[in-house]
Scaffold this motif. Structure first.
Motif, PDB file in Angstrom:
ATOM      1  N   THR A  77      23.351  67.402  93.079  1.00 22.61           N
ATOM      2  CA  THR A  77      22.320  66.386  93.259  1.00 22.61           C
ATOM      3  C   THR A  77      22.818  65.407  94.318  1.00 22.61           C
ATOM      4  N   GLU A  78      22.016  64.404  94.624  1.00 21.37           N
ATOM      5  CA  GLU A  78      22.475  63.387  95.565  1.00 21.37           C
ATOM      6  C   GLU A  78      23.671  62.623  95.011  1.00 21.37           C
ATOM      7  N   GLN A  79      23.768  62.570  93.680  1.00 19.35           N
ATOM      8  CA  GLN A  79      24.811  61.763  93.054  1.00 19.35           C
ATOM      9  C   GLN A  79      26.087  62.535  92.727  1.00 19.35           C
ATOM     10  N   ALA A  80      25.959  63.854  92.485  1.00 17.07           N
ATOM     11  CA  ALA A  80      27.144  64.578  91.995  1.00 17.07           C
ATOM     12  C   ALA A  80      27.042  66.070  92.292  1.00 17.07           C
ATOM     13  N   SER A  81      28.195  66.717  92.242  1.00 15.83           N
ATOM     14  CA  SER A  81      28.266  68.176  92.350  1.00 15.83           C
ATOM     15  C   SER A  81      28.850  68.718  91.056  1.00 15.83           C
ATOM     16  N   HIS A  82      28.112  69.605  90.410  1.00 10.97           N
ATOM     17  CA  HIS A  82      28.539  70.167  89.130  1.00 10.97           C
ATOM     18  C   HIS A  82      28.942  71.619  89.328  1.00 10.97           C
ATOM     19  N   LYS A  83      30.211  71.875  89.107  1.00  7.22           N
ATOM     20  CA  LYS A  83      30.735  73.227  89.218  1.00  7.22           C
ATOM     21  C   LYS A  83      30.771  73.831  87.816  1.00  7.22           C
ATOM     22  N   LEU A  84      29.986  74.871  87.623  1.00 11.15           N
ATOM     23  CA  LEU A  84      29.858  75.470  86.299  1.00 11.15           C
ATOM     24  C   LEU A  84      30.268  76.939  86.328  1.00 11.15           C
ATOM     25  N   GLN A  85      30.277  77.539  85.146  1.00 10.69           N
ATOM     26  CA  GLN A  85      30.544  78.968  85.022  1.00 10.69           C
ATOM     27  C   GLN A  85      29.648  79.544  83.933  1.00 10.69           C
ATOM     28  N   PRO A  86      29.296  80.840  84.034  1.00  7.62           N
ATOM     29  CA  PRO A  86      28.460  81.459  83.005  1.00  7.62           C
ATOM     30  C   PRO A  86      29.172  81.466  81.653  1.00  7.62           C
ATOM     31  N   LEU A  87      28.433  81.133  80.602  1.00  9.06           N
ATOM     32  CA  LEU A  87      28.985  81.144  79.251  1.00  9.06           C
ATOM     33  C   LEU A  87      28.470  82.346  78.464  1.00  9.06           C
ATOM     34  N   PHE A  88      27.150  82.517  78.425  1.00  8.88           N
ATOM     35  CA  PHE A  88      26.574  83.724  77.807  1.00  8.88           C
ATOM     36  C   PHE A  88      25.115  83.874  78.224  1.00  8.88           C
ATOM     37  N   VAL A  89      24.604  85.075  78.031  1.00  4.33           N
ATOM     38  CA  VAL A  89      23.209  85.413  78.306  1.00  4.33           C
ATOM     39  C   VAL A  89      22.567  85.877  77.011  1.00  4.33           C
ATOM     40  N   TYR A  90      21.326  85.471  76.803  1.00  2.68           N
ATOM     41  CA  TYR A  90      20.594  85.981  75.641  1.00  2.68           C
ATOM     42  C   TYR A  90      19.138  86.216  75.990  1.00  2.68           C
ATOM     43  N   TYR A  91      18.469  87.045  75.153  1.00  4.25           N
ATOM     44  CA  TYR A  91      17.042  87.303  75.291  1.00  4.25           C
ATOM     45  C   TYR A  91      16.278  86.483  74.256  1.00  4.25           C
ATOM     46  N   THR A  92      15.065  86.149  74.611  1.00  3.38           N
ATOM     47  CA  THR A  92      14.166  85.545  73.632  1.00  3.38           C
ATOM     48  C   THR A  92      12.738  85.784  74.092  1.00  3.38           C
ATOM     49  N   ASP A  93      11.778  85.251  73.339  1.00  6.89           N
ATOM     50  CA  ASP A  93      10.378  85.411  73.724  1.00  6.89           C
ATOM     51  C   ASP A  93       9.838  84.083  74.247  1.00  6.89           C
ATOM     52  N   PRO A  94       8.715  84.117  74.959  1.00  6.52           N
ATOM     53  CA  PRO A  94       8.190  82.892  75.578  1.00  6.52           C
ATOM     54  C   PRO A  94       7.800  81.801  74.586  1.00  6.52           C
ATOM     55  N   GLU A  95       7.589  82.172  73.336  1.00  5.20           N
ATOM     56  CA  GLU A  95       7.153  81.182  72.346  1.00  5.20           C
ATOM     57  C   GLU A  95       8.316  80.561  71.569  1.00  5.20           C
ATOM     58  N   ASP A  96       9.532  80.892  71.932  1.00  8.18           N
ATOM     59  CA  ASP A  96      10.695  80.378  71.209  1.00  8.18           C
ATOM     60  C   ASP A  96      10.925  78.903  71.543  1.00  8.18           C
ATOM     61  N   ALA A  97      10.462  78.029  70.658  1.00 10.60           N
ATOM     62  CA  ALA A  97      10.594  76.577  70.887  1.00 10.60           C
ATOM     63  C   ALA A  97      12.039  76.120  70.801  1.00 10.60           C
ATOM     64  N   ASN A  98      12.899  76.959  70.208  1.00  6.81           N
ATOM     65  CA  ASN A  98      14.302  76.575  70.066  1.00  6.81           C
ATOM     66  C   ASN A  98      15.032  76.524  71.398  1.00  6.81           C
ATOM     67  N   VAL A  99      14.437  77.143  72.432  1.00  3.12           N
ATOM     68  CA  VAL A  99      15.069  77.099  73.757  1.00  3.12           C
ATOM     69  C   VAL A  99      15.046  75.677  74.307  1.00  3.12           C
ATOM     70  N   ARG A 100      13.921  75.000  74.132  1.00  5.71           N
ATOM     71  CA  ARG A 100      13.724  73.700  74.786  1.00  5.71           C
ATOM     72  C   ARG A 100      14.193  72.551  73.885  1.00  5.71           C
ATOM     73  N   VAL A 101      15.468  72.546  73.625  1.00  8.00           N
ATOM     74  CA  VAL A 101      16.097  71.424  72.924  1.00  8.00           C
ATOM     75  C   VAL A 101      17.007  70.744  73.939  1.00  8.00           C
ATOM     76  N   PHE A 102      16.798  69.460  74.156  1.00  8.86           N
ATOM     77  CA  PHE A 102      17.493  68.768  75.229  1.00  8.86           C
ATOM     78  C   PHE A 102      18.570  67.804  74.739  1.00  8.86           C
ATOM     79  N   ASP A 103      18.316  67.205  73.598  1.00  7.10           N
ATOM     80  CA  ASP A 103      19.255  66.210  73.061  1.00  7.10           C
ATOM     81  C   ASP A 103      19.642  66.567  71.632  1.00  7.10           C
ATOM     82  N   PHE A 104      20.858  66.221  71.289  1.00  4.43           N
ATOM     83  CA  PHE A 104      21.389  66.508  69.965  1.00  4.43           C
ATOM     84  C   PHE A 104      22.015  65.242  69.399  1.00  4.43           C
ATOM     85  N   GLY A 105      22.086  65.194  68.090  1.00  4.45           N
ATOM     86  CA  GLY A 105      22.647  64.002  67.458  1.00  4.45           C
ATOM     87  C   GLY A 105      24.105  63.785  67.764  1.00  4.45           C
TER      88      GLY A 105
END
Length: 308
Positions: free
Chosen positions: A213-241
């Protein structure tokens, strides 16, 4: 000719009349001469065959015409698809010119943010995976539909643009999970190679994923790949306690759905506080989505080599 003596009753007088010298009648009926109906059938038959031949020819010609039309339609559809891919490639090439990238895995993309924003100020970041064709600006709209088929110039594009979830905080890598979406185009563009990372061999060949981004460079690495379906609401979780909730979330997905993974994934998850998730379509029946979860390399290294 043999004859026989027979008597009959005369209908006039009821007396007997001798039937002498009358020829004996053979039991088998004589073959009747061809009548007018038989002759008519012989005349009509050729015309019936001719009409039948004409009907068959008509049906064959109609099928040929339909076949030609279908071929023309298929050709037009194919041609349109190729033209759409060509236009998408042109847009991608134009946008790629706003960043200088390297495949060495050590140098982050150098982006001309001012020029890129002059084209479209919805841009929030840049994603690159060295060794692949994935090298695109990332946009964010008010919803997750706009950039599905709209390019950075505001016109129709078969591949739209790579975009960040509308619920993520810009410019990304702020929330515990940042999600970026891209189409799986059959010509290999956009996020097609994200879908390919379900192959463990290809997954293992990828060492680095850049998100800058304009503010930072994030160097990442692949952790894992998984399959799911388009209706899986569990994918779109952004924040955790807590970080522990994020780690439990990741471990559950890895164990239940993981199809390719880092061999040390569980240990790395133990030190993870945020992830970058790349999502694309797949053509696997009953699934529909391939999800790549990436972790920052610095966190992975700390998890694998704890101090003290």
């Amino acid at each position: 000719m043999a004859t026989g003596r027979h008597m009959r009753r005369d209908g006039q007088g009821g007396g007997r009349v001798a039937l002498d010298n009358l020829p004996l009648v053979d039991d088998a009926p004589a073959e009747a001469p061809a009548g007018p109906v038989h002759r008519a059938a012989e005349v009509v038959a050729p015309y019936r065959e001719a009409r039948r031949g004409r009907r068959i020819a008509t049906v064959s010609n109609a099928m040929l015409v339909v076949g030609v039309i279908l071929l023309l339609v298929a050709g037009l559809v194919w041609g349109r698809a190729q033209w759409n891919y060509h236009q998408q490639d042109e847009v991608n090439e134009e946008l790629a010119a706003y960043a200088v990238v390297s495949d060495d895995g050590e140098t982050p993309p150098q982006v001309d943010w001012a020029a890129l924003k002059a084209v479209n100020d919805d841009v929030v970041g840049w994603v690159q995976i060295p060794g692949t064709v994935i090298n695109y600006p990332v946009y964010q709209a008010e919803d997750n539909d706009y950039y599905l088929d709209t390019n950075a110039e505001g016109t129709y594009g078969v591949g739209g643009q790579i975009f960040m979830d509308c619920l993520n905080q810009a410019p990304g890598m702020v929330d515990a999970q940042t999600i970026i979406y891209g189409h799986h185009l059959k010509n290999g563009a956009m996020f097609k190679q994200v879908a390919d990372m379900d192959d463990q061999g290809f997954f293992d060949s990828i060492d680095t994923v850049w998100y800058v981004t304009e503010q930072a460079s994030h160097k990442l690495q692949p952790l894992f790949v998984y399959y799911t379906d388009p209706e899986d609401a569990n994918v779109r979780v952004f924040d955790f306690g807590s970080d522990e909730e994020l780690r439990t979330y990741l471990l559950d997905i890895l164990q239940e759905k993981g199809v390719a993974r880092d061999p040390d994934a569980e240990q790395i998850i133990g030190g993870t506080t945020r992830v970058l998730t790349l999502s694309t379509c797949n053509y696997i029946e009953g699934q529909g989505r391939t999800i790549l979860v990436c972790v920052e390399q610095a966190e992975a290294e700390r998890a694998l080599n704890p101090v003290g």
